[in-house]
Write a protein that holds these residues in place. Sequence first.
Motif, PDB file in Angstrom:
ATOM      1  N   HIS A 151     -19.455 -12.683  33.192  1.00 28.53           N
ATOM      2  CA  HIS A 151     -18.590 -11.761  32.455  1.00 28.53           C
ATOM      3  C   HIS A 151     -18.528 -12.015  30.955  1.00 28.53           C
ATOM      4  O   HIS A 151     -18.185 -11.116  30.189  1.00 28.53           O
ATOM      5  CB  HIS A 151     -17.176 -11.834  33.023  1.00 28.53           C
ATOM      6  CG  HIS A 151     -16.642 -13.236  33.096  1.00 28.53           C
ATOM      7  ND1 HIS A 151     -17.083 -14.141  34.020  1.00 28.53           N
ATOM      8  CD2 HIS A 151     -15.710 -13.876  32.356  1.00 28.53           C
ATOM      9  CE1 HIS A 151     -16.445 -15.287  33.862  1.00 28.53           C
ATOM     10  NE2 HIS A 151     -15.611 -15.169  32.855  1.00 28.53           N
ATOM     11  N   ASP A 152     -18.816 -13.230  30.488  1.00 28.12           N
ATOM     12  CA  ASP A 152     -18.634 -13.581  29.070  1.00 28.12           C
ATOM     13  C   ASP A 152     -19.671 -12.916  28.169  1.00 28.12           C
ATOM     14  O   ASP A 152     -20.876 -13.112  28.340  1.00 28.12           O
ATOM     15  CB  ASP A 152     -18.702 -15.096  28.895  1.00 28.12           C
ATOM     16  CG  ASP A 152     -17.481 -15.806  29.450  1.00 28.12           C
ATOM     17  OD1 ASP A 152     -16.477 -15.126  29.730  1.00 28.12           O
ATOM     18  OD2 ASP A 152     -17.531 -17.042  29.600  1.00 28.12           O
ATOM     19  N   MET A 153     -19.202 -12.144  27.182  1.00 29.73           N
ATOM     20  CA  MET A 153     -20.059 -11.439  26.239  1.00 29.73           C
ATOM     21  C   MET A 153     -19.687 -11.828  24.811  1.00 29.73           C
ATOM     22  O   MET A 153     -18.527 -11.754  24.406  1.00 29.73           O
ATOM     23  CB  MET A 153     -19.896  -9.921  26.401  1.00 29.73           C
ATOM     24  CG  MET A 153     -20.354  -9.395  27.740  1.00 29.73           C
ATOM     25  SD  MET A 153     -22.155  -9.456  27.914  1.00 29.73           S
ATOM     26  CE  MET A 153     -22.300  -9.886  29.663  1.00 29.73           C
ATOM     27  N   LEU A 154     -20.669 -12.251  24.041  1.00 31.36           N
ATOM     28  CA  LEU A 154     -20.441 -12.680  22.657  1.00 31.36           C
ATOM     29  C   LEU A 154     -19.879 -11.533  21.820  1.00 31.36           C
ATOM     30  O   LEU A 154     -20.396 -10.418  21.852  1.00 31.36           O
ATOM     31  CB  LEU A 154     -21.747 -13.161  22.033  1.00 31.36           C
ATOM     32  CG  LEU A 154     -22.446 -14.344  22.705  1.00 31.36           C
ATOM     33  CD1 LEU A 154     -23.816 -14.567  22.065  1.00 31.36           C
ATOM     34  CD2 LEU A 154     -21.596 -15.604  22.608  1.00 31.36           C
ATOM     35  N   THR A 155     -18.825 -11.819  21.053  1.00 33.11           N
ATOM     36  CA  THR A 155     -18.270 -10.816  20.132  1.00 33.11           C
ATOM     37  C   THR A 155     -17.818 -11.412  18.801  1.00 33.11           C
ATOM     38  O   THR A 155     -17.916 -10.769  17.775  1.00 33.11           O
ATOM     39  CB  THR A 155     -17.052 -10.087  20.744  1.00 33.11           C
ATOM     40  OG1 THR A 155     -15.977 -11.023  20.910  1.00 33.11           O
ATOM     41  CG2 THR A 155     -17.387  -9.454  22.087  1.00 33.11           C
ATOM     42  N   GLY A 156     -17.270 -12.629  18.805  1.00 31.65           N
ATOM     43  CA  GLY A 156     -16.685 -13.199  17.591  1.00 31.65           C
ATOM     44  C   GLY A 156     -15.476 -12.417  17.104  1.00 31.65           C
ATOM     45  O   GLY A 156     -15.121 -12.457  15.924  1.00 31.65           O
ATOM     46  N   THR A 157     -14.811 -11.738  18.027  1.00 39.09           N
ATOM     47  CA  THR A 157     -13.881 -10.671  17.675  1.00 39.09           C
ATOM     48  C   THR A 157     -12.533 -10.837  18.369  1.00 39.09           C
ATOM     49  O   THR A 157     -12.452 -11.342  19.485  1.00 39.09           O
ATOM     50  CB  THR A 157     -14.519  -9.326  18.095  1.00 39.09           C
ATOM     51  OG1 THR A 157     -15.742  -9.157  17.389  1.00 39.09           O
ATOM     52  CG2 THR A 157     -13.608  -8.148  17.813  1.00 39.09           C
ATOM     53  N   ASN A 158     -11.444 -10.372  17.698  1.00 38.75           N
ATOM     54  CA  ASN A 158     -10.132 -10.355  18.341  1.00 38.75           C
ATOM     55  C   ASN A 158      -9.921  -9.040  19.076  1.00 38.75           C
ATOM     56  O   ASN A 158     -10.825  -8.196  19.130  1.00 38.75           O
ATOM     57  CB  ASN A 158      -9.015 -10.629  17.325  1.00 38.75           C
ATOM     58  CG  ASN A 158      -8.878  -9.524  16.275  1.00 38.75           C
ATOM     59  OD1 ASN A 158      -9.366  -8.397  16.445  1.00 38.75           O
ATOM     60  ND2 ASN A 158      -8.228  -9.828  15.171  1.00 38.75           N
ATOM     61  N   ASP A 159      -8.719  -8.834  19.627  1.00 38.33           N
ATOM     62  CA  ASP A 159      -8.499  -7.638  20.432  1.00 38.33           C
ATOM     63  C   ASP A 159      -8.264  -6.378  19.609  1.00 38.33           C
ATOM     64  O   ASP A 159      -7.971  -5.316  20.162  1.00 38.33           O
ATOM     65  CB  ASP A 159      -7.368  -7.855  21.436  1.00 38.33           C
ATOM     66  CG  ASP A 159      -6.035  -8.161  20.783  1.00 38.33           C
ATOM     67  OD1 ASP A 159      -5.964  -8.195  19.540  1.00 38.33           O
ATOM     68  OD2 ASP A 159      -5.049  -8.381  21.513  1.00 38.33           O
ATOM     69  N   LYS A 160      -8.414  -6.481  18.291  1.00 38.06           N
ATOM     70  CA  LYS A 160      -8.395  -5.306  17.414  1.00 38.06           C
ATOM     71  C   LYS A 160      -9.807  -4.956  16.932  1.00 38.06           C
ATOM     72  O   LYS A 160      -9.983  -4.055  16.107  1.00 38.06           O
ATOM     73  CB  LYS A 160      -7.494  -5.552  16.201  1.00 38.06           C
ATOM     74  CG  LYS A 160      -6.052  -5.908  16.561  1.00 38.06           C
ATOM     75  CD  LYS A 160      -5.381  -4.814  17.368  1.00 38.06           C
ATOM     76  CE  LYS A 160      -3.935  -5.172  17.694  1.00 38.06           C
ATOM     77  NZ  LYS A 160      -3.298  -4.166  18.596  1.00 38.06           N
ATOM     78  N   GLY A 161     -10.778  -5.685  17.435  1.00 36.03           N
ATOM     79  CA  GLY A 161     -12.158  -5.446  17.046  1.00 36.03           C
ATOM     80  C   GLY A 161     -12.533  -6.081  15.722  1.00 36.03           C
ATOM     81  O   GLY A 161     -13.582  -5.764  15.163  1.00 36.03           O
ATOM     82  N   GLN A 162     -11.716  -7.006  15.250  1.00 34.64           N
ATOM     83  CA  GLN A 162     -11.936  -7.646  13.951  1.00 34.64           C
ATOM     84  C   GLN A 162     -12.330  -9.105  14.133  1.00 34.64           C
ATOM     85  O   GLN A 162     -12.138  -9.690  15.205  1.00 34.64           O
ATOM     86  CB  GLN A 162     -10.660  -7.538  13.111  1.00 34.64           C
ATOM     87  CG  GLN A 162     -10.218  -6.102  12.869  1.00 34.64           C
ATOM     88  CD  GLN A 162      -8.790  -6.001  12.382  1.00 34.64           C
ATOM     89  OE1 GLN A 162      -7.987  -6.918  12.570  1.00 34.64           O
ATOM     90  NE2 GLN A 162      -8.453  -4.878  11.763  1.00 34.64           N
ATOM     91  N   LEU A 163     -12.846  -9.727  13.065  1.00 34.79           N
ATOM     92  CA  LEU A 163     -13.263 -11.131  13.107  1.00 34.79           C
ATOM     93  C   LEU A 163     -12.149 -11.999  13.679  1.00 34.79           C
ATOM     94  O   LEU A 163     -11.009 -11.942  13.234  1.00 34.79           O
ATOM     95  CB  LEU A 163     -13.629 -11.600  11.700  1.00 34.79           C
ATOM     96  CG  LEU A 163     -14.019 -13.074  11.569  1.00 34.79           C
ATOM     97  CD1 LEU A 163     -15.341 -13.342  12.278  1.00 34.79           C
ATOM     98  CD2 LEU A 163     -14.102 -13.471  10.088  1.00 34.79           C
ATOM     99  N   TYR A 164     -12.483 -12.829  14.657  1.00 35.91           N
ATOM    100  CA  TYR A 164     -11.495 -13.670  15.325  1.00 35.91           C
ATOM    101  C   TYR A 164     -11.148 -14.900  14.493  1.00 35.91           C
ATOM    102  O   TYR A 164      -9.982 -15.203  14.269  1.00 35.91           O
ATOM    103  CB  TYR A 164     -12.019 -14.083  16.692  1.00 35.91           C
ATOM    104  CG  TYR A 164     -11.034 -14.887  17.509  1.00 35.91           C
ATOM    105  CD1 TYR A 164      -9.970 -14.262  18.141  1.00 35.91           C
ATOM    106  CD2 TYR A 164     -11.179 -16.265  17.666  1.00 35.91           C
ATOM    107  CE1 TYR A 164      -9.058 -14.988  18.905  1.00 35.91           C
ATOM    108  CE2 TYR A 164     -10.282 -16.996  18.426  1.00 35.91           C
ATOM    109  CZ  TYR A 164      -9.220 -16.354  19.040  1.00 35.91           C
ATOM    110  OH  TYR A 164      -8.321 -17.077  19.780  1.00 35.91           O
ATOM    111  N   SER A 165     -12.168 -15.607  14.031  1.00 39.40           N
ATOM    112  CA  SER A 165     -11.947 -16.777  13.177  1.00 39.40           C
ATOM    113  C   SER A 165     -13.267 -17.189  12.549  1.00 39.40           C
ATOM    114  O   SER A 165     -14.341 -16.733  12.949  1.00 39.40           O
ATOM    115  CB  SER A 165     -11.367 -17.947  13.974  1.00 39.40           C
ATOM    116  OG  SER A 165     -12.371 -18.562  14.761  1.00 39.40           O
TER     117      SER A 165
END
Length: 368
Positions: free
Chosen positions: A243-257
Amino acid sequence: MTRTYRPLLLPLALALLSPVVGVGCSGSDSDVGASGDSSTSTSSSSGGNTSSSSSGGNSTSSSSSGNTSSSSSGGNSTSSSSSGNTSSSSSGDPTTSSSSGGTTEKFSFFVTSLVALQELSGSQDGFGGDLRFGETGPGAGLRGADKICATIAEKSMPGAGSKQWRAFLSAVAGEDGKQVDAIDRIGEGPWYDRLGRLLANNKEELLNDRPSAADPAIIDDFPNEDGVPNHQPDPSQPEVDNHDMLTGTNDKGQLYSATATCKDWTAKSGDTSEGRPRVGHSWPRNFGGGGSTWPGGSSGAGGPGGPGGSTGAGPGGNINMANWMSSLDEAGCAPGINLLEQGGPLPGTVTVGSGGGYGGFYCFALTP
């Protein structure tokens, strides 16, 4: 004698021939003649490659065990049947179709399959966190990931690769040195899978744990480039934990960190200095329902969390097991595959797949 019998031979011959002409005639044949239509029907059957075309007739068909293509520029109907690859087109319909279903007109979303990433990377472990795919310079990780998307789309459906494909990935710095948010890379929608099923009409529908208007058949199990549910990519085999898919993203679709992107998708050594990539879930991974937590993590995907998570020492970060964009922090950026049901990312296994996956990611076309 000869002159006497000649006049009788012609009527006799005509009388003998007339019933022969009528044999085999059908009502449909006579109807065609009566309508005055000059349409022509042509068919072909072959064990090799076959092509057929009709510029003015009503129907053209072909059947072949090889590759088949057919086209119609002015006729009413064109059809083809083949056990090989098939494409059809018409001057009155811009849609290109495939023998396995779906159209390039709508195909605009997929999850990169394990098989595709293994093939393109040349490794059984996939790309890991380094997605440059031959690209160099600033923004190479994002450009390479986009190229991977286009390459896979083209392989799945010839012609689809010409669309502008974007990987759903955020980055600390793009080509211009500025922050890149995944949600800003993918166009405005709508987006459909390989078989024409709706994922979302717009960005607003995407900004939920699961896309709010998605087709029920795919909302909880996003399909890969062939339209196959990724939870069970091989229908002849049991489901796998991928299930894990790379995104680098938070739940707003923005950079996570700053530590959630494997150095903007250019790193794969697994060293802790590369950070831990943020991943979303292509299908909800629940342990007893709701927003579950592992040791070292907290429920909810909204806030940033670097290596070690935001509330403890274990991998995971802020956790929301249902969110397709932002569910947890993986253990590392090295290539690696783990398809076994085991729980959270393993601290000693610093790969993009340690929590259940293989380093896959989402691909969107800017226009359907």
